[in-house]
Design a protein around this motif. Structure first.
Motif, PDB file in Angstrom:
ATOM      1  N   UNK A  45      96.037  41.739  -1.647  1.00 19.67           N
ATOM      2  CA  UNK A  45      96.137  42.885  -2.547  1.00 19.67           C
ATOM      3  C   UNK A  45      95.124  42.798  -3.676  1.00 19.67           C
ATOM      4  N   UNK A  46      94.555  41.613  -3.884  1.00 21.10           N
ATOM      5  CA  UNK A  46      93.525  41.406  -4.896  1.00 21.10           C
ATOM      6  C   UNK A  46      92.237  40.956  -4.212  1.00 21.10           C
ATOM      7  N   UNK A  47      91.123  41.278  -4.823  1.00 20.73           N
ATOM      8  CA  UNK A  47      89.837  40.865  -4.277  1.00 20.73           C
ATOM      9  C   UNK A  47      89.828  39.337  -4.166  1.00 20.73           C
ATOM     10  N   UNK A  72      98.487  50.575  -1.039  1.00 19.95           N
ATOM     11  CA  UNK A  72      99.009  49.816  -2.178  1.00 19.95           C
ATOM     12  C   UNK A  72      98.972  50.649  -3.455  1.00 19.95           C
ATOM     13  N   UNK A  73      97.948  51.476  -3.582  1.00 15.90           N
ATOM     14  CA  UNK A  73      97.863  52.366  -4.757  1.00 15.90           C
ATOM     15  C   UNK A  73      99.018  53.359  -4.769  1.00 15.90           C
ATOM     16  N   UNK A  74      99.437  53.819  -3.587  1.00 19.64           N
ATOM     17  CA  UNK A  74     100.566  54.752  -3.498  1.00 19.64           C
ATOM     18  C   UNK A  74     101.848  54.092  -3.989  1.00 19.64           C
ATOM     19  N   UNK A  75     102.016  52.805  -3.664  1.00 21.69           N
ATOM     20  CA  UNK A  75     103.202  52.062  -4.121  1.00 21.69           C
ATOM     21  C   UNK A  75     103.167  51.897  -5.637  1.00 21.69           C
ATOM     22  N   UNK A 131      98.578  41.815  -8.479  1.00 25.32           N
ATOM     23  CA  UNK A 131      98.036  43.168  -8.527  1.00 25.32           C
ATOM     24  C   UNK A 131      98.975  44.118  -9.262  1.00 25.32           C
ATOM     25  N   UNK A 132     100.283  44.029  -8.980  1.00 20.73           N
ATOM     26  CA  UNK A 132     101.255  44.902  -9.633  1.00 20.73           C
ATOM     27  C   UNK A 132     101.374  44.569 -11.115  1.00 20.73           C
ATOM     28  N   UNK A 133     101.327  43.289 -11.446  1.00 20.64           N
ATOM     29  CA  UNK A 133     101.356  42.873 -12.852  1.00 20.64           C
ATOM     30  C   UNK A 133     100.198  43.481 -13.622  1.00 20.64           C
ATOM     31  N   UNK A 134      99.012  43.424 -13.024  1.00 20.01           N
ATOM     32  CA  UNK A 134      97.804  43.954 -13.666  1.00 20.01           C
ATOM     33  C   UNK A 134      97.849  45.484 -13.779  1.00 20.01           C
ATOM     34  N   UNK A 135      98.338  46.152 -12.720  1.00 18.95           N
ATOM     35  CA  UNK A 135      98.338  47.618 -12.691  1.00 18.95           C
ATOM     36  C   UNK A 135      99.372  48.222 -13.636  1.00 18.95           C
ATOM     37  N   UNK A 136     100.534  47.581 -13.754  1.00 16.90           N
ATOM     38  CA  UNK A 136     101.630  48.149 -14.539  1.00 16.90           C
ATOM     39  C   UNK A 136     101.798  47.500 -15.903  1.00 16.90           C
ATOM     40  N   UNK A 137     101.088  46.403 -16.146  1.00 18.09           N
ATOM     41  CA  UNK A 137     101.207  45.725 -17.425  1.00 18.09           C
ATOM     42  C   UNK A 137     102.559  45.074 -17.623  1.00 18.09           C
ATOM     43  N   UNK A 138     103.259  44.821 -16.532  1.00 16.61           N
ATOM     44  CA  UNK A 138     104.588  44.202 -16.563  1.00 16.61           C
ATOM     45  C   UNK A 138     104.606  43.066 -15.548  1.00 16.61           C
ATOM     46  N   UNK A 139     105.098  41.892 -15.924  1.00 13.60           N
ATOM     47  CA  UNK A 139     105.107  40.764 -14.988  1.00 13.60           C
ATOM     48  C   UNK A 139     105.875  41.102 -13.706  1.00 13.60           C
ATOM     49  N   UNK A 140     105.312  40.724 -12.577  1.00 20.92           N
ATOM     50  CA  UNK A 140     105.970  40.913 -11.279  1.00 20.92           C
ATOM     51  C   UNK A 140     106.035  39.575 -10.570  1.00 20.92           C
ATOM     52  N   UNK A 144     109.318  42.383   3.489  1.00 16.38           N
ATOM     53  CA  UNK A 144     108.225  41.672   4.133  1.00 16.38           C
ATOM     54  C   UNK A 144     106.877  41.947   3.504  1.00 16.38           C
ATOM     55  N   UNK A 145     106.679  43.169   2.974  1.00 12.33           N
ATOM     56  CA  UNK A 145     105.411  43.520   2.344  1.00 12.33           C
ATOM     57  C   UNK A 145     105.125  42.719   1.093  1.00 12.33           C
ATOM     58  N   UNK A 146     106.180  42.159   0.478  1.00 10.12           N
ATOM     59  CA  UNK A 146     106.003  41.373  -0.740  1.00 10.12           C
ATOM     60  C   UNK A 146     105.235  40.078  -0.477  1.00 10.12           C
ATOM     61  N   UNK A 147     105.127  39.692   0.793  1.00  9.44           N
ATOM     62  CA  UNK A 147     104.432  38.451   1.154  1.00  9.44           C
ATOM     63  C   UNK A 147     102.917  38.612   1.190  1.00  9.44           C
ATOM     64  N   UNK A 148     102.418  39.840   1.038  1.00  7.11           N
ATOM     65  CA  UNK A 148     100.974  40.050   1.026  1.00  7.11           C
ATOM     66  C   UNK A 148     100.359  39.281  -0.142  1.00  7.11           C
ATOM     67  N   UNK A 149      99.317  38.522   0.151  1.00 10.29           N
ATOM     68  CA  UNK A 149      98.699  37.680  -0.868  1.00 10.29           C
ATOM     69  C   UNK A 149      98.276  38.488  -2.090  1.00 10.29           C
ATOM     70  N   UNK A 150      98.631  37.976  -3.262  1.00 14.18           N
ATOM     71  CA  UNK A 150      98.185  38.577  -4.515  1.00 14.18           C
ATOM     72  C   UNK A 150      98.890  39.851  -4.918  1.00 14.18           C
TER      73      UNK A 150
END
Length: 338
Positions: free
Chosen positions: A212-214, A251-254, A293-302, A283-289
């Motif tokens: 999910x991250x470069x 991922x952007x849609x999520x 990515x969600x922490x960075x996008x939403x400004x909230x720890x995930x 199962x999708x939560x296992x995608x690397x990073x």
């Protein structure tokens, strides 16, 4: 004597079953192989999944659920019956069943799930929303007056919900999950490389080098399929950076859906979420990073739950263990015998 009570995570990609007092006893792909015309069942579960993309013309490896809801009622009923009989046997005593469903399900979709459970042999059937079950399975205390945000990424849907006082405060379901990510990979390889691959190959590719991250370090994988120009077998090399770019759209849609949920969350609960963080399950939560990515996008720890794939089934199990005390609260929909 075992009291027959089971919880079912009826997923688009996988079905998990929790048995009261025993834990998770079944984890099988939601796939049924049937013959064309007669709809005779040839295989269910792992054996059927092995047939995807490899069957002769008269056999179809069918996934009866699509985007988190029943797409083929008859095949779903047969699959449920088979799984329930595997864990319960063919005895006279019928089980009480708790089934997890997406939070955005319509009344028609809910009734279809309940009816399928009854026809599969349930004595009583109850429904619980997937993010509620996921939160329970992840060990979150959602009975307190404090906000918790769960993002449950399944095969067909992603359920996002803010929970407090044993209920859903704000929720959103998007028809984006692991299957949509696989589909993006299939379409990208077809468009850019004229290479046709199957959904299982796409899934393996996503698991092996998807992120999910470069990626900090480039990884390359060899992909085999059919050349759309020549029709002959073909193999190419693809990088993890290219896979990352393919996955960015779903991922952007999520992330966009999660942002909408947060925007509609009462301030006090939003403050709680900022302190606790966002729990990622499925199962999708296992995608690397993905958590990064969600922490960075939403400004909230995930963070990823301890057993993300099993969270929904484990949550159904917790409901089963406290069925009498919870069913008027968490189990908002009940069946004919409720």
């Amino acid at each position: 004597m075992w009291n027959k009570r089971i919880g079912i995570d009826l997923g688009t990609a996988t079905t998990l079953i929790y048995v009261h007092g025993k834990g998770i006893v079944l984890n099988e792909p939601s796939v049924v192989a049937i013959t064309k015309g007669t709809n005779k069942v040839l295989a269910i579960g792992r054996e059927a999944r092995e047939m995807i993309g490899k069957t002769p013309e008269y056999i179809v490896a069918h996934r009866p659920l699509k985007d988190g809801v029943i797409d083929d009622y008859d095949i779903t009923r047969k699959m449920l019956t088979y799984f329930i009989q595997r864990v319960c046997g063919k005895g006279i005593i019928k089980p009480d069943i708790v089934i997890c469903i997406p939070s955005g399900g319509t009344e028609v979709e809910k009734r279809a799930v309940l009816d399928a459970a009854y026809h599969a042999g349930a004595r009583k059937a109850y429904l619980i929303e997937e993010p509620m079950a996921a939160a329970l399975g992840a060990g979150l205390d959602i009975s307190e007056p404090s906000g918790s945000l769960v993002i449950d990424i399944g095969g067909g849907t992603t359920d996002i919900a803010v929970l407090s006082l044993g209920g859903v405060v704000v929720s959103q379901t998007v028809r984006v999950g692991g299957d949509k990510m696989d589909d993006h990979l299939v379409r990208h390889l077809r468009k850019k490389f004229n290479l046709m691959i199957g959904e299982r190959t796409a899934e393996v590719l996503k698991i092996e080098i998807g992120a999910a991250m470069l990626p900090d370090e480039e990884v390359t994988a060899r992909v085999k399929g059919r050349d759309l120009v020549s029709g002959l077998p073909k193999a190419i090399s693809i990088t993890s950076t290219e896979i990352y770019k393919c996955l960015s759209e779903p991922l952007s849609a999520i992330v966009d859906a999660a942002r909408i949920v947060l925007e509609h969350t009462p301030p006090e609960l939003a403050a709680d979420i900022g302190e606790k963080g966002i729990c990622l399950t499925g199962g999708g939560a296992l995608l690397r990073g993905l958590d990064e990515m969600i922490t960075k996008a939403l400004g909230t720890p995930a963070y990823v739950a301890e057993e993300p794939v099993s969270c929904v089934a484990l949550g159904a199990g917790k409901v089963l263990d406290n069925l009498k005390s919870l069913r008027d609260g968490f189990l908002y929909t009940k069946g004919r015998n409720g």
